[in-house]
Design a protein around this motif. Structure first.
Motif, PDB file in Angstrom:
ATOM      1  N   GLN A   1      52.455  38.337  46.970  1.00 13.41           N
ATOM      2  CA  GLN A   1      52.125  38.440  48.396  1.00 13.41           C
ATOM      3  C   GLN A   1      51.114  39.557  48.605  1.00 13.41           C
ATOM      4  O   GLN A   1      51.070  40.498  47.829  1.00 13.41           O
ATOM      5  N   GLY A   2      50.355  39.436  49.686  1.00 13.68           N
ATOM      6  CA  GLY A   2      49.467  40.536  50.017  1.00 13.68           C
ATOM      7  C   GLY A   2      48.546  40.222  51.166  1.00 13.68           C
ATOM      8  O   GLY A   2      48.511  39.107  51.686  1.00 13.68           O
ATOM      9  N   THR A   3      47.806  41.241  51.563  1.00 16.07           N
ATOM     10  CA  THR A   3      46.851  41.134  52.658  1.00 16.07           C
ATOM     11  C   THR A   3      45.700  42.076  52.390  1.00 16.07           C
ATOM     12  O   THR A   3      45.771  42.932  51.507  1.00 16.07           O
ATOM     13  N   TRP A   4      44.654  41.932  53.149  1.00  8.87           N
ATOM     14  CA  TRP A   4      43.543  42.878  53.097  1.00  8.87           C
ATOM     15  C   TRP A   4      43.918  44.089  53.947  1.00  8.87           C
ATOM     16  O   TRP A   4      44.691  43.960  54.893  1.00  8.87           O
TER      17      TRP A   4
ATOM     18  N   GLU B   1      45.373  40.359  40.976  1.00  5.62           N
ATOM     19  CA  GLU B   1      45.721  41.789  41.073  1.00  5.62           C
ATOM     20  C   GLU B   1      47.138  42.055  40.582  1.00  5.62           C
ATOM     21  O   GLU B   1      47.370  42.975  39.796  1.00  5.62           O
ATOM     22  N   GLU B   2      48.102  41.270  41.043  1.00  2.00           N
ATOM     23  CA  GLU B   2      49.509  41.561  40.766  1.00  2.00           C
ATOM     24  C   GLU B   2      50.005  41.014  39.430  1.00  2.00           C
ATOM     25  O   GLU B   2      50.906  41.604  38.826  1.00  2.00           O
TER      26      GLU B   2
ATOM     27  N   GLU C   1      45.004  38.352  45.226  1.00  5.22           N
ATOM     28  CA  GLU C   1      46.353  38.888  45.076  1.00  5.22           C
ATOM     29  C   GLU C   1      47.012  38.413  43.780  1.00  5.22           C
ATOM     30  O   GLU C   1      47.684  39.180  43.101  1.00  5.22           O
TER      31      GLU C   1
ATOM     32  N   CYS D   1      48.622  37.421  56.017  1.00  6.09           N
ATOM     33  CA  CYS D   1      48.828  37.647  54.588  1.00  6.09           C
ATOM     34  C   CYS D   1      48.912  36.305  53.869  1.00  6.09           C
ATOM     35  O   CYS D   1      48.866  35.246  54.495  1.00  6.09           O
TER      36      CYS D   1
ATOM     37  N   ARG E   1      46.445  46.234  39.409  1.00  5.34           N
ATOM     38  CA  ARG E   1      47.356  46.695  40.463  1.00  5.34           C
ATOM     39  C   ARG E   1      46.868  47.978  41.128  1.00  5.34           C
ATOM     40  O   ARG E   1      46.272  48.827  40.488  1.00  5.34           O
TER      41      ARG E   1
END
Length: 177
Positions: free
Chosen positions: A73-76, A93-94, A90, A43, A134
């Motif tokens: 934070q994030g992941t695929w 997106e957020e 990310e 991530c 989002r």
């Protein structure tokens, strides 16, 4: 030097975001053991900085049953590139933010006794605001900007308790004059 040896491994569960496996192992002294491991793709954590201000998001964390202030934070949902491409995705997106610059600070282990997941930490600068995108699971997410003094107080007071955010901020302090 003798090491832990994996004797067998079986997958217990899998979805688009993670898998759970059970490994039978042999310890260096020859005794048997058992590990349950959550495998997740790498991530990213993005520390979005604008002057003396930091962009954080707040969201409901289902496993904890409460809301949590964090860095982005994030992941695929699959094995994809964990680096800069994911960090930019990310962040947009957020928060809706776009970064002119991204600087990699390092990689942290998310929870070494539980999961194989690691997290690349980036600092984003030269920020411009755009629309966020989002996911449905992030529909109640909030985005706010805090001064460094406010962020430090939130950390001291336990308002921010997310482990990745805490570790990422430590890397930031070590790499920032």
């Amino acid at each position: 030097m003798r090491r832990v040896r994996t004797e067998s491994s079986r997958e217990i569960y899998r979805n688009a975001w993670m898998s759970l496996r059970e490994d039978h192992i042999t310890h260096p002294d020859g005794s048997p053991g058992l590990y349950a491991v959550v495998d997740k793709p790498a991530c990213v954590c993005v520390i979005a900085v604008d002057g003396d201000s930091f962009h954080l998001i707040e969201q409901f964390r289902y496993p904890l049953g409460r809301r949590s202030w964090e860095f982005v934070q994030g992941t695929w949902p699959h094995e994809g590139p964990p680096g800069e491409e994911l960090a930019r995705a990310e962040l947009a997106e957020e928060t809706g933010l776009r970064a002119d610059t991204l600087r990699h600070l390092g990689r942290i282990s998310v929870a070494a006794g539980l999961t194989s997941q690691e997290c690349d930490v980036f600092v984003a600068g030269g920020l411009t605001q755009g629309p966020h995108a989002r996911e449905s699971t992030e529909q109640e997410m909030q985005h706010a900007v805090f001064t460094r003094a406010e962020l430090d107080k939130m950390l001291r007071d336990g308002v921010i308790a997310d482990g990745i955010t805490l570790a990422a901020y430590a890397l930031y302090l070590l790499h920032t004059p």
